[in-house]
Design a protein around this motif. Structure first.
Motif, short mmCIF file in Angstrom:
data_model
loop_
_atom_site.label_atom_id
_atom_site.label_comp_id
_atom_site.label_asym_id
_atom_site.label_seq_id
_atom_site.Cartn_x
_atom_site.Cartn_y
_atom_site.Cartn_z
N GLU A 1 -1.72 2.76 8.38
CA GLU A 1 -1.92 2.81 6.93
C GLU A 1 -3.38 3.02 6.61
O GLU A 1 -4.25 2.58 7.25
CB GLU A 1 -1.45 1.51 6.26
CG GLU A 1 0.04 1.35 6.29
CD GLU A 1 0.77 2.21 5.27
OE1 GLU A 1 0.29 2.35 4.14
OE2 GLU A 1 1.80 2.77 5.62
N HIS B 1 0.84 -1.20 0.00
CA HIS B 1 0.00 0.00 0.00
C HIS B 1 0.88 1.25 0.00
O HIS B 1 1.81 1.36 0.79
CB HIS B 1 -0.90 -0.02 1.24
CG HIS B 1 -1.96 1.02 1.27
ND1 HIS B 1 -3.07 0.95 0.47
CD2 HIS B 1 -2.08 2.16 1.98
CE1 HIS B 1 -3.83 2.00 0.71
NE2 HIS B 1 -3.25 2.75 1.62
N ARG B 2 0.60 2.16 -0.90
CA ARG B 2 1.35 3.42 -1.05
C ARG B 2 2.84 3.22 -1.32
O ARG B 2 3.67 4.04 -0.95
CB ARG B 2 1.16 4.31 0.17
CG ARG B 2 -0.26 4.80 0.31
CD ARG B 2 -0.37 5.88 1.36
NE ARG B 2 -1.74 6.35 1.41
CZ ARG B 2 -2.46 6.44 2.50
NH1 ARG B 2 -1.94 6.13 3.67
NH2 ARG B 2 -3.70 6.88 2.45
N CYS B 3 3.16 2.13 -1.95
CA CYS B 3 4.54 1.85 -2.34
C CYS B 3 4.80 2.61 -3.65
O CYS B 3 4.06 2.46 -4.61
CB CYS B 3 4.71 0.35 -2.54
SG CYS B 3 6.39 -0.15 -2.81
N HIS B 4 5.84 3.41 -3.66
CA HIS B 4 6.09 4.29 -4.80
C HIS B 4 7.21 3.79 -5.72
O HIS B 4 7.79 4.58 -6.44
CB HIS B 4 6.40 5.70 -4.31
CG HIS B 4 5.25 6.31 -3.59
ND1 HIS B 4 4.08 6.67 -4.22
CD2 HIS B 4 5.07 6.60 -2.28
CE1 HIS B 4 3.24 7.17 -3.33
NE2 HIS B 4 3.81 7.13 -2.14
#
Length: 137
Positions: free
Chosen positions: A137, A73-76
């Motif tokens: 998260e 999750h929200r890994c860029h």
């Protein structure tokens, strides 16, 4: 879903998860293995979302990606690189974020953030769970 890569050597891992599509397909299969349930309204019917392997609720139109509410999750960074980092950390939990950064050619702080999520998962569950959602998260 427990850490799925334990039985794979590095060559098999790199062959199996070589593309974004293969990683997202695997992640969506694991995430929705018991069927889709909308997080907003609880509806179970869905259609394809706007991005690959995303699902959109047919009732409230809420869309959820395959990576949402997972360790990614929200890994860029590209999902293939994130999968590779998970593989490396699970193979050697003591690997430093500096070494991950050097080997994967990714910023050290990015490596540190994902490794922190993985280590939190290990501490709380005793194993890597790719469907784990870290606190906050």
């Amino acid at each position: 879903m427990k850490y799925p890569f334990k039985s794979l050597d590095v060559d098999k891992f790199e062959t199996r998860f070589a593309t974004d599509e293969e990683c997202l397909q695997f992640l969506s299969e694991q995430k929705w293995s018991k069927g889709f349930i909308c997080r907003k309204c609880g509806h179970t019917n869905y259609c394809n979302g706007k991005t690959p392997y995303a699902r959109r609720c047919t009732r409230c139109k809420s869309e959820e990606s395959a990576t949402a509410n997972t360790i990614f999750h929200r890994c860029h960074i590209p999902i293939t690189e994130a999968f590779h980092m998970v593989y490396m950390v699970c193979s050697n939990p003591k690997i430093s974020s500096y070494e991950l950064s050097r080997q994967l050619e990714i910023r050290q702080m990015t490596c540190w953030k994902l490794k922190s999520k993985l280590m939190e998962c290990l501490e709380n569950k005793g194993e890597i769970d790719i469907l784990y959602t870290p606190e906050g998260e």
